[in-house]
Design an enzyme around this catalytic site. Structure first.
Site, mmCIF file in Angstrom:
data_model
loop_
_atom_site.group_PDB
_atom_site.id
_atom_site.type_symbol
_atom_site.label_atom_id
_atom_site.label_comp_id
_atom_site.label_asym_id
_atom_site.label_seq_id
_atom_site.Cartn_x
_atom_site.Cartn_y
_atom_site.Cartn_z
ATOM 1 N N ASP A 36 43.976 35.067 44.054
ATOM 2 C CA ASP A 36 44.589 35.778 42.933
ATOM 3 C C ASP A 36 45.136 37.137 43.326
ATOM 4 O O ASP A 36 46.267 37.500 42.982
ATOM 5 C CB ASP A 36 43.586 35.933 41.792
ATOM 6 C CG ASP A 36 43.228 34.595 41.155
ATOM 7 O OD1 ASP A 36 44.029 33.656 41.272
ATOM 8 O OD2 ASP A 36 42.142 34.488 40.563
ATOM 9 N N ARG A 117 31.182 48.169 40.267
ATOM 10 C CA ARG A 117 32.530 48.562 39.830
ATOM 11 C C ARG A 117 32.795 50.058 39.974
ATOM 12 O O ARG A 117 33.888 50.446 40.389
ATOM 13 C CB ARG A 117 32.776 48.103 38.387
ATOM 14 C CG ARG A 117 32.666 46.596 38.157
ATOM 15 C CD ARG A 117 33.272 45.767 39.254
ATOM 16 N NE ARG A 117 33.254 44.334 38.997
ATOM 17 C CZ ARG A 117 32.965 43.428 39.909
ATOM 18 N NH1 ARG A 117 32.637 43.793 41.140
ATOM 19 N NH2 ARG A 117 32.987 42.139 39.604
ATOM 20 N N ASP A 146 34.608 43.266 33.110
ATOM 21 C CA ASP A 146 35.092 44.043 34.245
ATOM 22 C C ASP A 146 36.388 44.781 33.959
ATOM 23 O O ASP A 146 36.629 45.862 34.514
ATOM 24 C CB ASP A 146 35.255 43.139 35.470
ATOM 25 C CG ASP A 146 33.941 42.918 36.196
ATOM 26 O OD1 ASP A 146 33.008 43.716 35.977
ATOM 27 O OD2 ASP A 146 33.833 41.960 36.975
ATOM 28 N N SER A 197 33.062 30.929 38.861
ATOM 29 C CA SER A 197 33.468 32.300 39.136
ATOM 30 C C SER A 197 32.259 32.999 39.739
ATOM 31 O O SER A 197 31.199 33.065 39.110
ATOM 32 C CB SER A 197 33.902 33.005 37.845
ATOM 33 O OG SER A 197 34.132 34.383 38.074
#
Length: 429
Positions: A36, A117, A146, A197
């Site tokens: 991606d 993150r 996210d 995922s």
């Protein structure tokens, strides 16, 4: 310590923000090296006309070498690539605060993705300023947590930056990505085979989607990677962990860094099948989501740290810290790592760790990390006060007056109920 490298192209100096010599806008892309984000490099360029700087941050996710990822980004069309080995930084500055805070969202999830993150965000912003970018892009969808963590984090550090998400904003679906990669002969494998995922780092591993979306389906053995099957464990493993102010500094007498402590406990607790978590959690965007996690090192360290807190933190402080821990975990889960409230709670948590030093002995076996011993020079446990045997120094006669005073308000309230006919009826069945 964080190690950073980029392509040999000279980076713009501070104050030269504004883009490339060509006059084009620049976009910094959070780059994983996967399908991606590899496609997103060219896709962003075509959709926006901007040049793309790829940023890859290693937080212990394993897989390919950073230099391989950097070169792939350049081969896919990035004008430059910034890669950072942030494993030590992540362990010391993000995992350790989560450990000290006892950060467990909904009393279960050790914030595996949520705490990674902010460190990625910090490097994205650093790269944006270094390369004169005006926009930061990420690969998140429009229905997960996210996207919030990235964008709120970015604008909390650099309010002037804009954010885009190609999957969410530029219609970059998986099918489109596969077709684009094949059409442009990008150096990346294209497949639809993996239904899950997966996000992983040194603190743990998250697995979602696929057949797990039916919350009646049990996880199958093949989805696990960090943990062995706890049904058939090896012999029990005894470990002694020494903490200093809430941070592990030794394992079995050997000095360790925060990263080494996590890695060692991942290995040993993982071999015993410790740290498997299956939970339906409340996402920030309002939906419930079924998540499966593996966090062997994190869960073992959290268990050890919690027991050391039990013997070193004063009762009222410990009670209040449990409330703070819950709120701290919610803020981090919700993408508020850099918020004023979270920063203030960090100060409180740090103060609670002043005396959280000592050793914890644990037995790791069959999916469980069981504390079997504790010792600390700063312990509040007093053997002479606790014992019921000879040498007891607790003055039991003091308890009578204490109970009278402690129960006085309830006693007065009960007497009033009796006076007005609202007391307990002991005679009616």
């Amino acid at each position: 310590m964080t190690t950073e490298t980029s392509q040999t192209t000279p980076a713009p100096q501070a104050g030269n923000a504004g883009g490339s010599a060509s006059g084009k806008e620049r976009v910094v892309l959070a780059y994983s090296g996967g399908l991606d984000t590899s496609v997103a490099i060219g896709w962003i360029g075509e959709q926006t006309g901007a040049e793309v700087i790829a940023v890859a941050v290693d937080v212990g996710q394993g897989g390919e070498d950073l230099e391989v990822i950097r070169q792939r980004a350049l081969d896919c069309g990035a004008v430059d690539a910034y890669v950072a080995d942030a494993k030590d930084e992540f362990a010391a500055e993000y995992c350790m605060p989560a450990l000290q805070a006892q950060g467990l969202y909904q009393d279960a999830y050790p914030l595996v993705s949520a705490i990674s993150r902010p460190v990625i965000v910090k490097h994205l912003v650093r790269a944006a300023k270094r390369f004169g970018a005006t926009t930061v892009a990420h690969g998140c969808t429009g229905k997960g947590n996210d996207q919030v963590r990235f964008e709120v984090g970015i604008t909390s550090l650099a309010p002037e930056l804009r954010c885009i998400a190609p999957v969410r904003d530029l219609a970059l679906t998986r099918d489109v990505a596969i077709e684009y990669a094949e059409k442009h002969n990008l150096p990346i494998e294209t497949t639809k085979n993996n239904p899950f995922s997966i996000d992983q780092n040194v603190w743990g591993r998250a697995i979602e989607t696929g057949f797990l979306e039916d919350i009646w389906n049990a996880p199958t053995k093949d989805i696990f990677s960090y943990t062995d099957d706890p049904t058939y464990p090896p012999l029990p493993d005894e470990v002694v962990i020494r903490f200093e102010q809430g941070v592990p500094v030794e394992i079995d007498g050997v000095a360790v860094t925060p990263l080494q402590a996590i890695q060692e406990m991942n290995r040993r607790a993982g071999a015993q099948g410790i740290g498997r978590i299956d939970v339906v959690e409340d996402r920030l965007v309002g939906i419930k989501s079924r998540e499966v996690y593996e966090a062997p090192g994190a869960m073992a360290l959290l268990a050890a740290h919690k027991e050391l807190e039990n013997v070193t933190i004063e009762r009222e402080l410990a009670r209040y810290k449990r409330r703070v821990s819950e709120r701290w975990a919610e803020l981090v889960y919700d993408g508020q790592w850099f918020s004023p409230l979270k920063k203030a709670l960090d100060v409180f948590v740090a103060e609670t760790q002043r005396y959280v030093s000592g050793e914890i002995r644990m037995t790791l076996h069959g999916g469980r990390a069981v504390v079997t011993g504790r010792r600390s020079e700063s312990s509040l446990y007093d053997f002479n006060l606790a014992t019921y045997d000879a040498g007891d120094t607790f003055d039991q006669s003091s308890s009578v007056g204490f109970i009278d005073i402690y129960g006085l308000t309830s006693k007065l309230s009960a007497a009033r109920d009796e006076k007005f006919g609202n007391g307990v009826d002991f005679f009616t069945d």
